[in-house]
Motif scaffolding. Structure first.
Motif, mmCIF file in Angstrom:
data_model
loop_
_atom_site.group_PDB
_atom_site.id
_atom_site.type_symbol
_atom_site.label_atom_id
_atom_site.label_comp_id
_atom_site.label_asym_id
_atom_site.label_seq_id
_atom_site.Cartn_x
_atom_site.Cartn_y
_atom_site.Cartn_z
ATOM 1 N N LYS A 78 0.854 -1.112 0.008
ATOM 2 C CA LYS A 78 0.049 -0.073 -0.055
ATOM 3 C C LYS A 78 0.864 1.252 0.108
ATOM 4 C CE LYS A 78 -3.921 0.201 0.087
ATOM 5 N NZ LYS A 78 -4.740 0.275 -0.813
ATOM 6 N N SER A 79 1.929 1.026 0.641
ATOM 7 C CA SER A 79 2.980 2.415 0.687
ATOM 8 C C SER A 79 3.368 2.527 -0.934
ATOM 9 C CB SER A 79 4.215 2.260 1.742
ATOM 10 O OG SER A 79 5.065 1.322 1.364
ATOM 11 N N TYR A 80 3.365 1.733 -1.425
ATOM 12 C CA TYR A 80 4.113 1.810 -2.953
ATOM 13 C C TYR A 80 2.982 2.399 -3.768
ATOM 14 C CZ TYR A 80 8.639 -0.093 -2.320
ATOM 15 O OH TYR A 80 10.068 -0.546 -1.992
ATOM 16 N N GLU A 81 1.827 1.969 -3.537
ATOM 17 C CA GLU A 81 0.623 2.630 -4.390
ATOM 18 C C GLU A 81 0.299 3.956 -4.179
ATOM 19 O OE1 GLU A 81 -3.816 0.539 -5.044
ATOM 20 O OE2 GLU A 81 -3.247 1.013 -2.887
ATOM 21 N N LYS A 82 0.579 4.360 -2.988
ATOM 22 C CA LYS A 82 0.631 5.914 -2.622
ATOM 23 C C LYS A 82 1.640 6.775 -3.236
ATOM 24 C CE LYS A 82 -1.483 5.121 1.849
ATOM 25 N NZ LYS A 82 -1.203 5.093 3.337
ATOM 26 N N LYS A 83 2.894 6.006 -3.461
ATOM 27 C CA LYS A 83 3.986 6.826 -3.918
ATOM 28 C C LYS A 83 3.887 6.857 -5.617
ATOM 29 C CE LYS A 83 6.997 4.304 -1.779
ATOM 30 N NZ LYS A 83 8.172 3.878 -1.193
ATOM 31 N N ASP A 84 3.478 5.728 -6.172
ATOM 32 C CA ASP A 84 3.524 5.409 -7.773
ATOM 33 C C ASP A 84 2.140 5.075 -8.361
ATOM 34 O OD1 ASP A 84 4.090 4.456 -10.259
ATOM 35 O OD2 ASP A 84 6.279 4.420 -9.721
ATOM 36 N N SER A 85 1.664 5.963 -9.204
ATOM 37 C CA SER A 85 0.349 5.763 -9.975
ATOM 38 C C SER A 85 0.307 4.535 -10.774
ATOM 39 C CB SER A 85 -0.090 6.986 -10.762
ATOM 40 O OG SER A 85 0.994 7.403 -11.479
ATOM 41 N N ARG A 86 1.442 4.006 -11.091
ATOM 42 C CA ARG A 86 1.423 2.790 -12.081
ATOM 43 C C ARG A 86 1.031 1.538 -11.203
ATOM 44 N NH1 ARG A 86 7.305 2.770 -14.021
ATOM 45 N NH2 ARG A 86 7.580 3.400 -11.831
ATOM 46 N N VAL A 87 1.326 1.618 -9.566
ATOM 47 C CA VAL A 87 1.002 0.549 -8.864
ATOM 48 C C VAL A 87 -0.485 0.496 -8.527
ATOM 49 C CG1 VAL A 87 1.644 -0.290 -6.562
ATOM 50 C CG2 VAL A 87 3.399 0.586 -8.045
#
Length: 103
Positions: free
Chosen positions: A43-52
């Protein structure tokens, strides 16, 4: 990318995909009912990168059902599979894409 209890590997694995030379990616991360911090990390990666995009199986469904879910929810023309403890060369997707397009 199916993910199950991979909190110690997932950062390196995800960074190897996020840093790809080919940038037009739809990255599906599916937590398959992990009991560690895997889902929080995803979830932290999803918040940082719109491709995730992150999905959660409430219980462990196993690799095949999780992969099928990923295929059903993919938006891209092509699918490149990767496990959550793999590391990809920085040009992996670009090389694969070029090979497919040049057939």
């Amino acid at each position: 990318m199916p993910c199950f209890n991979v909190e110690e590997y997932i950062d390196a694995s995800l960074n190897s995909i996020l840093d790809q030379t080919y940038r037009n990616l739809d990255i599906l991360l599916i937590d398959d009912g992990s009991s560690d911090r895997t889902y929080e990390i995803l979830k932290s990666y999803e918040k940082k990168d719109s491709r995730v995009r992150v999905f959660l199986n409430k219980e462990n469904l196993g690799l095949i059902r999780t992969l099928n879910f990923g295929i059903e929810n993919s938006k891209g023309e092509y699918i490149a599979r990767m496990d959550a403890d793999d590391i990809s060369e920085l040009n992996r997707i670009e090389v694969l894409y070029d090979e497919i397009r040049n057939e």
